[in-house]
Every structure is written in C-alpha cells, then in structure tokens.
Design a protein around this motif. Structure first.
Motif, short mmCIF file in Angstrom:
data_model
loop_
_atom_site.label_atom_id
_atom_site.label_comp_id
_atom_site.label_asym_id
_atom_site.label_seq_id
_atom_site.Cartn_x
_atom_site.Cartn_y
_atom_site.Cartn_z
N ALA A 259 0.73 -1.22 0.00
CA ALA A 259 0.02 -0.06 -0.03
C ALA A 259 0.89 1.36 -0.15
O ALA A 259 1.89 1.34 0.69
N ASP A 260 0.49 2.24 -0.68
CA ASP A 260 1.22 3.34 -0.72
C ASP A 260 0.43 4.65 -1.33
O ASP A 260 -0.57 4.28 -1.97
N HIS A 261 0.96 5.89 -1.02
CA HIS A 261 0.10 6.89 -1.58
C HIS A 261 1.10 7.92 -2.20
O HIS A 261 2.27 8.19 -1.70
N LEU A 262 0.65 8.54 -3.42
CA LEU A 262 1.62 9.54 -4.18
C LEU A 262 1.23 11.08 -3.59
O LEU A 262 0.36 11.38 -3.52
N THR A 263 2.31 11.14 -2.76
CA THR A 263 2.52 12.69 -2.14
C THR A 263 3.96 12.82 -2.00
O THR A 263 4.75 12.12 -2.29
N SER A 264 4.14 14.20 -1.90
CA SER A 264 5.59 14.63 -1.71
C SER A 264 6.41 14.06 -0.91
O SER A 264 7.58 13.62 -0.90
N PHE A 265 5.86 13.81 0.56
CA PHE A 265 6.95 13.50 1.81
C PHE A 265 6.34 12.18 2.56
O PHE A 265 6.89 12.20 3.60
N GLY A 266 5.87 11.46 1.70
CA GLY A 266 5.43 9.98 2.34
C GLY A 266 6.78 9.10 2.85
O GLY A 266 6.65 8.55 3.87
N GLY A 267 7.82 9.66 2.17
CA GLY A 267 9.00 8.82 2.72
C GLY A 267 9.82 9.45 3.67
O GLY A 267 10.96 9.21 4.10
N ASP A 268 9.48 10.89 4.18
CA ASP A 268 10.01 11.50 5.20
C ASP A 268 9.42 10.85 6.38
O ASP A 268 8.27 11.35 7.25
N LEU A 269 10.09 9.79 7.09
CA LEU A 269 9.32 8.91 7.85
C LEU A 269 9.09 9.54 9.35
O LEU A 269 8.09 9.25 9.84
N ALA A 270 9.67 10.60 9.52
CA ALA A 270 9.74 11.32 10.79
C ALA A 270 8.80 12.67 10.51
O ALA A 270 8.66 13.42 11.70
N GLY A 271 8.56 12.90 9.52
CA GLY A 271 7.55 14.15 8.96
C GLY A 271 6.54 14.26 9.64
O GLY A 271 6.10 13.22 9.93
N LEU A 278 5.10 4.91 7.07
CA LEU A 278 5.11 4.13 8.11
C LEU A 278 3.54 3.97 8.68
O LEU A 278 3.06 2.60 9.30
N ARG A 279 2.65 4.81 8.47
CA ARG A 279 1.18 4.61 8.58
C ARG A 279 0.65 3.42 8.14
O ARG A 279 -0.43 2.85 8.53
N TRP A 280 0.86 3.21 6.77
CA TRP A 280 0.40 1.94 6.10
C TRP A 280 0.88 0.89 6.84
O TRP A 280 -0.13 0.02 6.92
N LEU A 281 2.11 0.69 7.38
CA LEU A 281 2.42 -0.42 8.17
C LEU A 281 1.67 -0.52 9.70
O LEU A 281 1.47 -1.74 9.88
N ASP A 282 1.52 0.73 10.01
CA ASP A 282 0.55 0.53 11.23
C ASP A 282 -0.69 0.02 11.18
O ASP A 282 -1.45 -0.85 11.69
#
Length: 346
Positions: A259-271, A278-282
């Motif tokens: 699962a994933d979403h197209l957005t600018s900073f989904g990979g800024d895990l601490a953002g 990480l919310r997908w994994l949660d």
C-alpha cells in the motif's frame, strides 16, 4: 519530448496490464526464487532496537549468520550527509558476499542521504544531479520492469529496503505478516483510488480497470473515484494519491499487502506535514513506499500500478515487485518485509 514520454508510458502500461491479466502463475513461471540466503541483513549495533529487530528477523526468516552485516551509526540521524553515507556504504559493502541479491536495513533512520533515499543510494549510488533539482527528471533504474531474478548477478545492484525499528510491536507484527504471506492469500482485492486531489492523480491512467480478475491468484480489481476506502477487509493492494489518507483504521490488510500514496513527503518517515509511509505499516500493510524530498508528481518516481501488480501476482517478493515498479527511484524509500510473497507458490 513530454508528449513522447506520456505516449511511451501509456503504451508500456497497456502492455503490462495485458501481461498481468494473462499471467500464467505456475511454479515454472515464478518471478522469483529469492530466499533468505540472498538477503544481506544490516544491523546498527549502536541502536539496541535495531539489534532487536534484526535478531527477530534473522530467526523468523532463517537468515544465515554470514549474511548479517554489522555497522555503527551513533544517534541514528534521519538524514546523512554524502560523506557520512559514503563511509557507511563502504562499511556495508566490505561485509557482503556474492550470494546476496538484496539488502535489508534493520532501522527506521537514517532513511535519507541529502535528497536521496538511503535505499536508492545504496542500490544505485548517490544521485547528486537529482539534488540540484529535486523536481527534475530522474535517473532511470535498470531494474524497472526487469525480468531479472538475481539483480546483483545480472545488473550488479542490490535493491535495498528498510525494516522500521522505532516500534518493536510494529516490527514484530510486520515480520510475522510477511512470514504468514508465504502460505498464500486468496479472495483478495486490489483497490485503486482516483481522488479529488488532481495533482496527486498522475498515475491514475495506469490503474487497472474494475472487473479485471486474475483467477489463479484469486485477486479482483476495484478502480474507484473516492478520497478514501472504508471497511474493506480483503486488501492486498491499495494505491491512491493524497497527502493524508483517511479510513485506514477501518481496513483489513491481508498478509503480504502492499500500500502506498502518491504525495511529496510520504518517505519523510519522521515528518509531520504529510502522512508517513509508516502509517500504512501501522494499519497492517506489509510493505510501502514514499519519497524523502519534493519529487513533483512524476509518475515515474512512484510505484507504477500495472508493473507492481504484474510482478507481485507472478510470485515476486515485496522488495522485487516494489523496486521493479519504480522507474526513477532516487528519492523513494522502500519500507517493509522484503521476502513477503503471497503468490510465490502458485
């Protein structure tokens, strides 16, 4: 040039969609033979939670002792400088062996190297040009939609993924779901949502159509116009485009779900500004993806839905299917349990 790229992308998408629909997922055609002996497991000895996560994964997946790589990253910053990364990369590569085809980093941070993701920098090398213009065209990955079953042997690259360690409860549950997926999952659904956020719908033309069924995988497709999915309990794939995704707490993700979403900073895990991958994994997904710096909305910088679907239902592991689906991965971080393969035994 732009019109040509769009035409090429749509042509590629249609080809892959047809292949996904007609795929013969029999053992002789399995997309992967990736196993624990081909995983290099990297543990940060300076971080007790990385050691704990790595040890649990090593036992759960039967990773050989000689495949465990030890490094020391004090204070585990979110982003590394190029100099810091170069030192870490050398430390990791000095401990690798020829059998290893992929790399798993047993930590949440560091997840970026300047504007690059750490998973891409380790796999393809640091891309300084991308950092000069993060919204510029990315460098093509030789692994995109590749037939290779052994990327290091064939392409001299080792795709990398993060195994988040900031919550051992999440880490354990994530690993357990990956292991459970090996038994196979049936009567599942792949959900593709075109949302009201027009700028984040750039990959919607690649969404497979509702009604496409892949009988031997037991996977149905639902392509819908909505800002959220609510109440579905059979989620194997969920791809959408929003800065923040609502309704995750109502969903049931099956073992091995992507699962994933197209957005600018989904990979800024601490953002904090946009939803972290990480919310997908949660919520129960087994692997996800997001960008660590502003990529603009090039579809090539995000998982291509038809390519991801094709490889996953043909037996690829999560790390292979995700990596093969991103054409320009410099800014994207891959997170999850790499060996999950719910269709690996079909």
């Amino acid at each position: 040039m732009i019109k040509f790229l769009i035409f090429l992308a749509i042509t590629l998408s249609n080809l892959n969609l047809a292949q996904a629909a007609d795929a013969d997922v029999t053992p002789r055609n399995r997309a992967s033979t990736l196993g624990p002996e081909q995983v290099a497991l990297v543990i940060n000895d300076a971080d007790p939670s990385s050691v704990r996560a790595g040890d649990y994964y090593r036992i759960a997946r039967g990773i050989p002792a000689e495949n465990v790589v030890h490094v020391s990253i004090k204070n585990a910053p979110n982003r590394l400088s190029l100099a810091e990364f170069t030192s870490l990369q050398a430390e990791i590569e000095a401990q690798l062996n020829a059998k290893e085809q992929v790399i798993l980093l047993a930590w949440t941070a560091p997840y970026a190297v300047e504007c690059n993701s750490i998973t891409s920098a380790l796999t393809l090398g640091f891309d300084a040009k991308q950092c000069a213009d993060t919204c510029g065209v990315g460098k093509s990955s030789p692994y995109f939609d590749s037939v290779s079953k052994k990327p290091f042997d064939d392409l001299r690259i080792r795709p990398a993924m993060l195994l988040p360690n900031d919550s051992f409860m999440r880490t354990k549950a994530l690993i357990d779901r990956g292991v459970q997926s090996d038994a196979g999952v049936f009567r599942a659904t792949a959900y593709y949502l075109t949302t009201s956020d027009t700028n984040r719908n750039s990959r919607a033309p690649f969404f497979p159509p509702t009604g496409l069924n892949i009988p031997r995988a037991g996977l149905a497709i639902i392509n819908m116009r909505s800002d959220k999915l609510v109440g579905a309990r059979d989620v194997m794939i969920y791809q959408t485009g929003l800065a923040n995704v609502d309704g995750l707490e109502t969903l049931g993700f099956l073992p091995g779900a992507l699962a994933d979403h197209l957005t600018s900073f989904g990979g800024d895990l601490a953002g904090k500004g946009q939803m972290s991958a990480l919310r997908w994994l949660d919520a129960g997904a087994t692997a996800s993806y997001g960008t660590v710096s502003e990529p603009c909305n090039y579809w090539q910088k995000f998982p291509n839905p038809t390519v991801l679907l094709k490889w996953y239902v043909n037996g690829a592991t999560a790390i292979e299917a995700y990596w093969k689906s991103v054409a320009w991965p410099a800014q994207g971080v891959f997170v999850g349990e790499p060996l999950a393969a719910p269709y690996g035994r079909l």
